[in-house]
Write a protein that holds these residues in place. Structure first.
Motif, PDB file in Angstrom:
ATOM      1  N   VAL A  42      -5.126  -6.149  -0.261  1.00 37.25           N
ATOM      2  CA  VAL A  42      -4.025  -5.877  -1.194  1.00 37.25           C
ATOM      3  C   VAL A  42      -3.653  -4.402  -1.134  1.00 37.25           C
ATOM      4  CG1 VAL A  42      -3.273  -5.963  -3.591  1.00 37.25           C
ATOM      5  CG2 VAL A  42      -4.734  -7.770  -2.688  1.00 37.25           C
ATOM      6  N   ALA A  43      -4.651  -3.529  -1.131  1.00 34.74           N
ATOM      7  CA  ALA A  43      -4.389  -2.090  -1.070  1.00 34.74           C
ATOM      8  C   ALA A  43      -3.635  -1.725   0.210  1.00 34.74           C
ATOM      9  CB  ALA A  43      -5.694  -1.307  -1.161  1.00 34.74           C
ATOM     10  N   ALA A  44      -4.046  -2.298   1.325  1.00 38.66           N
ATOM     11  CA  ALA A  44      -3.365  -2.022   2.594  1.00 38.66           C
ATOM     12  C   ALA A  44      -1.919  -2.509   2.555  1.00 38.66           C
ATOM     13  CB  ALA A  44      -4.118  -2.678   3.753  1.00 38.66           C
ATOM     14  N   TYR A  45      -1.709  -3.669   1.956  1.00 38.69           N
ATOM     15  CA  TYR A  45      -0.351  -4.188   1.819  1.00 38.69           C
ATOM     16  C   TYR A  45       0.504  -3.231   0.984  1.00 38.69           C
ATOM     17  CZ  TYR A  45       3.575  -6.975   0.291  1.00 38.69           C
ATOM     18  OH  TYR A  45       4.852  -7.399   0.008  1.00 38.69           O
ATOM     19  N   HIS A  46      -0.039  -2.784  -0.140  1.00 40.68           N
ATOM     20  CA  HIS A  46       0.702  -1.822  -0.970  1.00 40.68           C
ATOM     21  C   HIS A  46       1.050  -0.575  -0.167  1.00 40.68           C
ATOM     22  CE1 HIS A  46       0.373  -4.222  -4.477  1.00 40.68           C
ATOM     23  NE2 HIS A  46      -0.848  -3.870  -4.844  1.00 40.68           N
ATOM     24  N   GLY A  47       0.110  -0.110   0.626  1.00 41.54           N
ATOM     25  CA  GLY A  47       0.376   1.058   1.463  1.00 41.54           C
ATOM     26  C   GLY A  47       1.502   0.818   2.445  1.00 41.54           C
ATOM     27  N   ARG A  48       1.499  -0.345   3.061  1.00 46.28           N
ATOM     28  CA  ARG A  48       2.570  -0.668   4.023  1.00 46.28           C
ATOM     29  C   ARG A  48       3.930  -0.775   3.342  1.00 46.28           C
ATOM     30  NH1 ARG A  48      -1.545  -4.062   5.822  1.00 46.28           N
ATOM     31  NH2 ARG A  48      -0.608  -5.957   4.941  1.00 46.28           N
ATOM     32  N   ARG A  49       3.931  -1.116   2.070  1.00 44.64           N
ATOM     33  CA  ARG A  49       5.181  -1.247   1.313  1.00 44.64           C
ATOM     34  C   ARG A  49       5.593   0.063   0.642  1.00 44.64           C
ATOM     35  NH1 ARG A  49       8.386  -4.622   2.646  1.00 44.64           N
ATOM     36  NH2 ARG A  49       9.332  -4.588   0.606  1.00 44.64           N
ATOM     37  N   GLY A  50       4.852   1.131   0.873  1.00 44.81           N
ATOM     38  CA  GLY A  50       5.189   2.423   0.277  1.00 44.81           C
ATOM     39  C   GLY A  50       4.718   2.569  -1.154  1.00 44.81           C
ATOM     40  N   ARG A  51       3.860   1.683  -1.603  1.00 47.48           N
ATOM     41  CA  ARG A  51       3.334   1.731  -2.967  1.00 47.48           C
ATOM     42  C   ARG A  51       1.975   2.448  -2.939  1.00 47.48           C
ATOM     43  NH1 ARG A  51       4.297  -4.532  -4.135  1.00 47.48           N
ATOM     44  NH2 ARG A  51       2.917  -4.155  -5.900  1.00 47.48           N
ATOM     45  N   THR A  52       2.027   3.692  -2.520  1.00 48.78           N
ATOM     46  CA  THR A  52       0.830   4.484  -2.254  1.00 48.78           C
ATOM     47  C   THR A  52      -0.048   4.654  -3.487  1.00 48.78           C
ATOM     48  OG1 THR A  52       2.143   5.657  -0.606  1.00 48.78           O
ATOM     49  CG2 THR A  52       0.025   6.630  -1.212  1.00 48.78           C
ATOM     50  N   THR A  53       0.548   4.925  -4.618  1.00 47.77           N
ATOM     51  CA  THR A  53      -0.241   5.128  -5.835  1.00 47.77           C
ATOM     52  C   THR A  53      -1.055   3.883  -6.160  1.00 47.77           C
ATOM     53  OG1 THR A  53       1.382   6.696  -6.690  1.00 47.77           O
ATOM     54  CG2 THR A  53      -0.136   5.713  -8.289  1.00 47.77           C
ATOM     55  N   GLU A  54      -0.426   2.722  -6.107  1.00 46.94           N
ATOM     56  CA  GLU A  54      -1.140   1.470  -6.379  1.00 46.94           C
ATOM     57  C   GLU A  54      -2.264   1.247  -5.361  1.00 46.94           C
ATOM     58  OE1 GLU A  54       1.405  -2.056  -7.500  1.00 46.94           O
ATOM     59  OE2 GLU A  54       2.931  -0.588  -6.911  1.00 46.94           O
ATOM     60  N   ALA A  55      -1.967   1.537  -4.110  1.00 45.32           N
ATOM     61  CA  ALA A  55      -2.961   1.352  -3.057  1.00 45.32           C
ATOM     62  C   ALA A  55      -4.176   2.239  -3.296  1.00 45.32           C
ATOM     63  CB  ALA A  55      -2.344   1.652  -1.694  1.00 45.32           C
ATOM     64  N   LEU A  56      -3.933   3.499  -3.605  1.00 49.19           N
ATOM     65  CA  LEU A  56      -5.042   4.429  -3.820  1.00 49.19           C
ATOM     66  C   LEU A  56      -5.820   4.122  -5.093  1.00 49.19           C
ATOM     67  CD1 LEU A  56      -3.418   7.748  -2.591  1.00 49.19           C
ATOM     68  CD2 LEU A  56      -5.133   6.334  -1.416  1.00 49.19           C
ATOM     69  N   GLU A  57      -5.129   3.660  -6.114  1.00 43.73           N
ATOM     70  CA  GLU A  57      -5.828   3.278  -7.347  1.00 43.73           C
ATOM     71  C   GLU A  57      -6.765   2.106  -7.092  1.00 43.73           C
ATOM     72  OE1 GLU A  57      -2.741   2.582 -10.223  1.00 43.73           O
ATOM     73  OE2 GLU A  57      -2.496   4.714 -10.639  1.00 43.73           O
ATOM     74  N   LEU A  58      -6.305   1.143  -6.330  1.00 45.23           N
ATOM     75  CA  LEU A  58      -7.154  -0.004  -6.023  1.00 45.23           C
ATOM     76  C   LEU A  58      -8.333   0.422  -5.151  1.00 45.23           C
ATOM     77  CD1 LEU A  58      -7.772  -2.949  -6.325  1.00 45.23           C
ATOM     78  CD2 LEU A  58      -6.083  -3.444  -4.555  1.00 45.23           C
ATOM     79  N   CYS A  59      -8.085   1.280  -4.192  1.00 47.81           N
ATOM     80  CA  CYS A  59      -9.181   1.798  -3.368  1.00 47.81           C
ATOM     81  C   CYS A  59     -10.215   2.511  -4.241  1.00 47.81           C
ATOM     82  CB  CYS A  59      -8.658   2.757  -2.296  1.00 47.81           C
ATOM     83  SG  CYS A  59      -7.823   1.947  -0.920  1.00 47.81           S
ATOM     84  N   GLY A  60      -9.741   3.306  -5.181  1.00 48.20           N
ATOM     85  CA  GLY A  60     -10.647   4.005  -6.086  1.00 48.20           C
ATOM     86  C   GLY A  60     -11.476   3.043  -6.921  1.00 48.20           C
TER      87      GLY A  60
END
Length: 75
Positions: A42-60
């Motif tokens: 999910v985090a990688a998908y958010h990153g690919r969609r430009g939703r960097t904040t969401e991706a990094l929050e999930l990674c955290g």
């Protein structure tokens, strides 16, 4: 059940991002207790969609439950 990830990827590839988002989140919900690394999909998908904040929050949120090298690769 095992087809959710591949179908989500196909939706993403053919330009159905809303459907892909729903399916990736479903994959995460179905696996979060037994395979927390599924959240990285999910985090990688958010990153690919430009939703960097969401991706990094999930990674955290996953960094204590998933191998650091896997989290780092996605982040």
């Amino acid at each position: 059940k095992g087809a959710v990830g591949p179908v989500a990827r196909i939706c993403e590839e053919i330009g159905l991002p809303d459907d892909a988002d729903v399916l990736y989140r479903r994959l995460w919900e179905e696996n979060k207790d037994t395979r927390p690394e599924a959240g990285l999909v999910v985090a990688a998908y958010h990153g690919r969609r430009g939703r960097t904040t969401e991706a990094l929050e999930l990674c955290g949120a996953l960094r204590k439950r998933v191998q650091p090298v896997l989290v780092g690769d996605v982040a």
